[in-house]
Design a protein around this motif. Structure first.
Motif, PDB file in Angstrom:
ATOM      1  N   SER A   2       0.846  -1.196   0.000  1.00  0.00           N
ATOM      2  CA  SER A   2       0.000   0.000   0.000  1.00  0.00           C
ATOM      3  C   SER A   2       0.880   1.245   0.000  1.00  0.00           C
ATOM      4  O   SER A   2       1.697   1.437   0.910  1.00  0.00           O
ATOM      5  CB  SER A   2      -0.903   0.012   1.238  1.00  0.00           C
ATOM      6  OG  SER A   2      -1.469   1.297   1.423  1.00  0.00           O
ATOM      7  N   GLU A   3       0.675   2.084  -0.997  1.00  0.00           N
ATOM      8  CA  GLU A   3       1.384   3.361  -1.024  1.00  0.00           C
ATOM      9  C   GLU A   3       0.866   4.292   0.066  1.00  0.00           C
ATOM     10  O   GLU A   3       1.638   5.019   0.695  1.00  0.00           O
ATOM     11  CB  GLU A   3       1.233   4.016  -2.397  1.00  0.00           C
ATOM     12  CG  GLU A   3       1.933   3.283  -3.524  1.00  0.00           C
ATOM     13  CD  GLU A   3       1.804   4.015  -4.848  1.00  0.00           C
ATOM     14  OE1 GLU A   3       1.250   5.142  -4.856  1.00  0.00           O
ATOM     15  OE2 GLU A   3       2.253   3.456  -5.871  1.00  0.00           O
ATOM     16  N   ALA A   4      -0.429   4.286   0.302  1.00  0.00           N
ATOM     17  CA  ALA A   4      -1.017   5.182   1.307  1.00  0.00           C
ATOM     18  C   ALA A   4      -0.508   4.860   2.705  1.00  0.00           C
ATOM     19  O   ALA A   4      -0.286   5.758   3.525  1.00  0.00           O
ATOM     20  CB  ALA A   4      -2.542   5.099   1.260  1.00  0.00           C
ATOM     21  N   THR A  61      -4.226   8.082  19.242  1.00  0.00           N
ATOM     22  CA  THR A  61      -3.618   7.682  17.975  1.00  0.00           C
ATOM     23  C   THR A  61      -4.404   8.216  16.789  1.00  0.00           C
ATOM     24  O   THR A  61      -3.829   8.726  15.822  1.00  0.00           O
ATOM     25  CB  THR A  61      -3.524   6.147  17.887  1.00  0.00           C
ATOM     26  OG1 THR A  61      -2.705   5.662  18.945  1.00  0.00           O
ATOM     27  CG2 THR A  61      -2.937   5.709  16.552  1.00  0.00           C
ATOM     28  N   VAL A  62      -5.730   8.106  16.865  1.00  0.00           N
ATOM     29  CA  VAL A  62      -6.566   8.475  15.719  1.00  0.00           C
ATOM     30  C   VAL A  62      -6.753   9.988  15.627  1.00  0.00           C
ATOM     31  O   VAL A  62      -6.554  10.586  14.561  1.00  0.00           O
ATOM     32  CB  VAL A  62      -7.931   7.759  15.797  1.00  0.00           C
ATOM     33  CG1 VAL A  62      -8.827   8.206  14.630  1.00  0.00           C
ATOM     34  CG2 VAL A  62      -7.752   6.250  15.778  1.00  0.00           C
ATOM     35  N   TRP A  63      -7.146  10.624  16.754  1.00  0.00           N
ATOM     36  CA  TRP A  63      -7.523  12.035  16.701  1.00  0.00           C
ATOM     37  C   TRP A  63      -6.640  12.958  17.554  1.00  0.00           C
ATOM     38  O   TRP A  63      -6.952  14.135  17.735  1.00  0.00           O
ATOM     39  CB  TRP A  63      -8.989  12.197  17.108  1.00  0.00           C
ATOM     40  CG  TRP A  63      -9.918  11.666  16.062  1.00  0.00           C
ATOM     41  CD1 TRP A  63     -10.094  12.141  14.796  1.00  0.00           C
ATOM     42  CD2 TRP A  63     -10.802  10.539  16.181  1.00  0.00           C
ATOM     43  NE1 TRP A  63     -11.025  11.381  14.124  1.00  0.00           N
ATOM     44  CE2 TRP A  63     -11.478  10.391  14.949  1.00  0.00           C
ATOM     45  CE3 TRP A  63     -11.089   9.649  17.218  1.00  0.00           C
ATOM     46  CZ2 TRP A  63     -12.417   9.394  14.727  1.00  0.00           C
ATOM     47  CZ3 TRP A  63     -12.014   8.647  16.993  1.00  0.00           C
ATOM     48  CH2 TRP A  63     -12.671   8.525  15.758  1.00  0.00           C
ATOM     49  N   ARG A  91      -6.833  -0.538  14.162  1.00  0.00           N
ATOM     50  CA  ARG A  91      -7.755   0.087  15.114  1.00  0.00           C
ATOM     51  C   ARG A  91      -7.916   1.568  14.757  1.00  0.00           C
ATOM     52  O   ARG A  91      -8.010   2.435  15.623  1.00  0.00           O
ATOM     53  CB  ARG A  91      -7.205  -0.084  16.536  1.00  0.00           C
ATOM     54  CG  ARG A  91      -7.156  -1.534  16.971  1.00  0.00           C
ATOM     55  CD  ARG A  91      -6.234  -1.780  18.164  1.00  0.00           C
ATOM     56  NE  ARG A  91      -6.708  -1.190  19.397  1.00  0.00           N
ATOM     57  CZ  ARG A  91      -7.586  -1.751  20.220  1.00  0.00           C
ATOM     58  NH1 ARG A  91      -8.140  -2.909  19.912  1.00  0.00           N
ATOM     59  NH2 ARG A  91      -7.940  -1.154  21.343  1.00  0.00           N
ATOM     60  N   SER A  92      -7.986   1.829  13.475  1.00  0.00           N
ATOM     61  CA  SER A  92      -7.861   3.188  12.937  1.00  0.00           C
ATOM     62  C   SER A  92      -9.144   3.995  12.900  1.00  0.00           C
ATOM     63  O   SER A  92      -9.112   5.187  12.586  1.00  0.00           O
ATOM     64  CB  SER A  92      -7.329   3.110  11.507  1.00  0.00           C
ATOM     65  OG  SER A  92      -8.303   2.516  10.648  1.00  0.00           O
ATOM     66  N   PHE A  93     -10.287   3.370  13.134  1.00  0.00           N
ATOM     67  CA  PHE A  93     -11.575   4.011  12.895  1.00  0.00           C
ATOM     68  C   PHE A  93     -11.668   4.540  11.458  1.00  0.00           C
ATOM     69  O   PHE A  93     -12.367   5.503  11.179  1.00  0.00           O
ATOM     70  CB  PHE A  93     -11.863   5.123  13.919  1.00  0.00           C
ATOM     71  CG  PHE A  93     -12.497   4.587  15.173  1.00  0.00           C
ATOM     72  CD1 PHE A  93     -13.868   4.639  15.366  1.00  0.00           C
ATOM     73  CD2 PHE A  93     -11.723   3.984  16.151  1.00  0.00           C
ATOM     74  CE1 PHE A  93     -14.460   4.118  16.505  1.00  0.00           C
ATOM     75  CE2 PHE A  93     -12.299   3.449  17.294  1.00  0.00           C
ATOM     76  CZ  PHE A  93     -13.668   3.520  17.479  1.00  0.00           C
ATOM     77  N   ASN A 146      -1.258   5.900  10.598  1.00  0.00           N
ATOM     78  CA  ASN A 146      -1.304   5.731   9.155  1.00  0.00           C
ATOM     79  C   ASN A 146      -2.543   6.351   8.522  1.00  0.00           C
ATOM     80  O   ASN A 146      -3.517   6.670   9.203  1.00  0.00           O
ATOM     81  CB  ASN A 146      -1.251   4.238   8.809  1.00  0.00           C
ATOM     82  CG  ASN A 146       0.173   3.735   8.644  1.00  0.00           C
ATOM     83  OD1 ASN A 146       0.985   4.362   7.969  1.00  0.00           O
ATOM     84  ND2 ASN A 146       0.481   2.612   9.279  1.00  0.00           N
ATOM     85  N   ARG A 147      -2.495   6.468   7.201  1.00  0.00           N
ATOM     86  CA  ARG A 147      -3.558   7.137   6.446  1.00  0.00           C
ATOM     87  C   ARG A 147      -4.593   6.102   5.984  1.00  0.00           C
ATOM     88  O   ARG A 147      -4.724   5.804   4.807  1.00  0.00           O
ATOM     89  CB  ARG A 147      -2.966   7.890   5.254  1.00  0.00           C
ATOM     90  CG  ARG A 147      -1.983   8.982   5.639  1.00  0.00           C
ATOM     91  CD  ARG A 147      -1.595   9.830   4.430  1.00  0.00           C
ATOM     92  NE  ARG A 147      -0.968   9.006   3.404  1.00  0.00           N
ATOM     93  CZ  ARG A 147      -0.989   9.291   2.097  1.00  0.00           C
ATOM     94  NH1 ARG A 147      -1.635  10.346   1.657  1.00  0.00           N
ATOM     95  NH2 ARG A 147      -0.362   8.510   1.233  1.00  0.00           N
ATOM     96  N   TYR A 148      -5.347   5.605   6.953  1.00  0.00           N
ATOM     97  CA  TYR A 148      -6.305   4.559   6.619  1.00  0.00           C
ATOM     98  C   TYR A 148      -7.515   5.083   5.855  1.00  0.00           C
ATOM     99  O   TYR A 148      -8.117   4.339   5.073  1.00  0.00           O
ATOM    100  CB  TYR A 148      -6.741   3.804   7.881  1.00  0.00           C
ATOM    101  CG  TYR A 148      -5.741   2.756   8.295  1.00  0.00           C
ATOM    102  CD1 TYR A 148      -5.665   1.544   7.619  1.00  0.00           C
ATOM    103  CD2 TYR A 148      -4.862   2.973   9.346  1.00  0.00           C
ATOM    104  CE1 TYR A 148      -4.746   0.570   7.976  1.00  0.00           C
ATOM    105  CE2 TYR A 148      -3.932   2.008   9.720  1.00  0.00           C
ATOM    106  CZ  TYR A 148      -3.880   0.813   9.024  1.00  0.00           C
ATOM    107  OH  TYR A 148      -2.969  -0.148   9.376  1.00  0.00           O
ATOM    108  N   TRP A 149      -7.915   6.318   6.070  1.00  0.00           N
ATOM    109  CA  TRP A 149      -9.019   6.878   5.281  1.00  0.00           C
ATOM    110  C   TRP A 149      -8.608   6.986   3.814  1.00  0.00           C
ATOM    111  O   TRP A 149      -9.358   6.610   2.910  1.00  0.00           O
ATOM    112  CB  TRP A 149      -9.430   8.240   5.829  1.00  0.00           C
ATOM    113  CG  TRP A 149     -10.495   8.910   5.024  1.00  0.00           C
ATOM    114  CD1 TRP A 149     -10.359   9.990   4.187  1.00  0.00           C
ATOM    115  CD2 TRP A 149     -11.885   8.542   4.953  1.00  0.00           C
ATOM    116  NE1 TRP A 149     -11.569  10.310   3.603  1.00  0.00           N
ATOM    117  CE2 TRP A 149     -12.509   9.432   4.056  1.00  0.00           C
ATOM    118  CE3 TRP A 149     -12.638   7.540   5.570  1.00  0.00           C
ATOM    119  CZ2 TRP A 149     -13.878   9.366   3.764  1.00  0.00           C
ATOM    120  CZ3 TRP A 149     -13.995   7.460   5.263  1.00  0.00           C
ATOM    121  CH2 TRP A 149     -14.600   8.366   4.380  1.00  0.00           C
TER     122      TRP A 149
END
Length: 256
Positions: A10-12, A166-168, A76-78, A86-89
């Motif tokens: 994954s590049e993202a 971690t997320v926000w 666990r990125s929501f 990481n940039r899960y969105w």
């Protein structure tokens, strides 16, 4: 059906990741078309991309529908671009569909594209549909964490502060683009139909009630299933069958 687990770069995310995919068996008697409809099916906070196939009979449930199912890995990125991670969105909404269509023959038409998930994944599915309504014909949440602003300090089951950080980061609440109650409150006429299911014994039941009330106030089409059940796999195994029956699939193979 074909069932596979696919590892890819994954590049993202800047690393290797994985997805579990169910693909309908091609019918040699039929001409090749634009590809089967696809359901992006998201996992919960404590799961991974294999959870749906390990814990339910999903493969059997979709076998007669001609439906592809893509189950990505999101930690666990929501399903957010994490403040300290990481940039899960970006991975979910931009990279994943492109990668899937490059690997597999899948329809890219809106009327053939659906998203659903459980718990954290229900939140991710609704967030994706509300932020990109032009992509989906329908979206479903099973026991979704649909009120993250409340969940951070909920007296019964507050969100793990390390996950929140971690997320926000240090933000007191998720931003307006990550708050599904805020998102549905400004939803437009192109919002796809939603399906919201939650067990009445689930600790997220009140959060789901608040989201449904906000959706109805906005005039968003929402099918609601609040029935006995808890935050567990027996409930999700039963409810995913209802979701699959509800999806507005354009074509369904004749029974035979």
């Amino acid at each position: 059906m074909a069932l596979m687990r696919c590892a890819f770069d994954s590049e993202a995310l800047g690393m290797s990741t994985s997805m579990t995919v169910i693909l309908p068996q091609p019918d040699p008697a039929k001409p090749v078309d634009a590809g089967p409809p696809v359901l992006y099916l998201l996992h919960g906070l404590s799961d991974d991309d294999t959870a749906w196939t390990r814990q339910t009979c999903l493969e059997r449930y979709v076998s007669a529908l001609g439906l592809a199912v893509v189950m990505p890995q999101a930690g666990r990125s929501f399903y957010a671009d994490e403040t300290h991670g990481n940039r899960y969105w970006t991975f979910l909404t931009d990279e994943l569909p492109r990668v899937c269509r490059s690997f597999f023959r899948l329809s890219d038409r809106r009327e053939d594209t659906f998203v659903a998930g459980l718990s954290m994944g229900g939140y991710g599915a609704v967030k994706w549909a509300l932020r990109h309504p032009e992509r989906f014909a329908a979206a479903a949440s099973l026991s979704g964490a649909l009120n993250v602003a409340h969940r951070r300090h909920a007296p019964d089951r507050p969100l793990d502060p390390d996950v929140w950080h971690t997320v926000w980061g240090d933000a007191p609440t998720a931003g307006p683009d990550d708050d599904t109650v805020a998102l549905v409150g400004r939803a437009g006429a192109d919002t796809p139909p939603l399906y919201v299911a939650c067990g009445t014994e689930d600790f997220l039941y009140d959060d789901n009630e608040r989201f449904v009330a906000a959706a109805r106030d906005r005039g968003v089409p929402v099918t609601v299933d609040f029935s006995p059940g808890d935050h567990d796999w027996p409930y999700w195994d039963a409810t995913i069958r209802d979701v699959l029956a509800w999806l507005p699939l354009c074509t369904r193979p004749a029974a035979g």
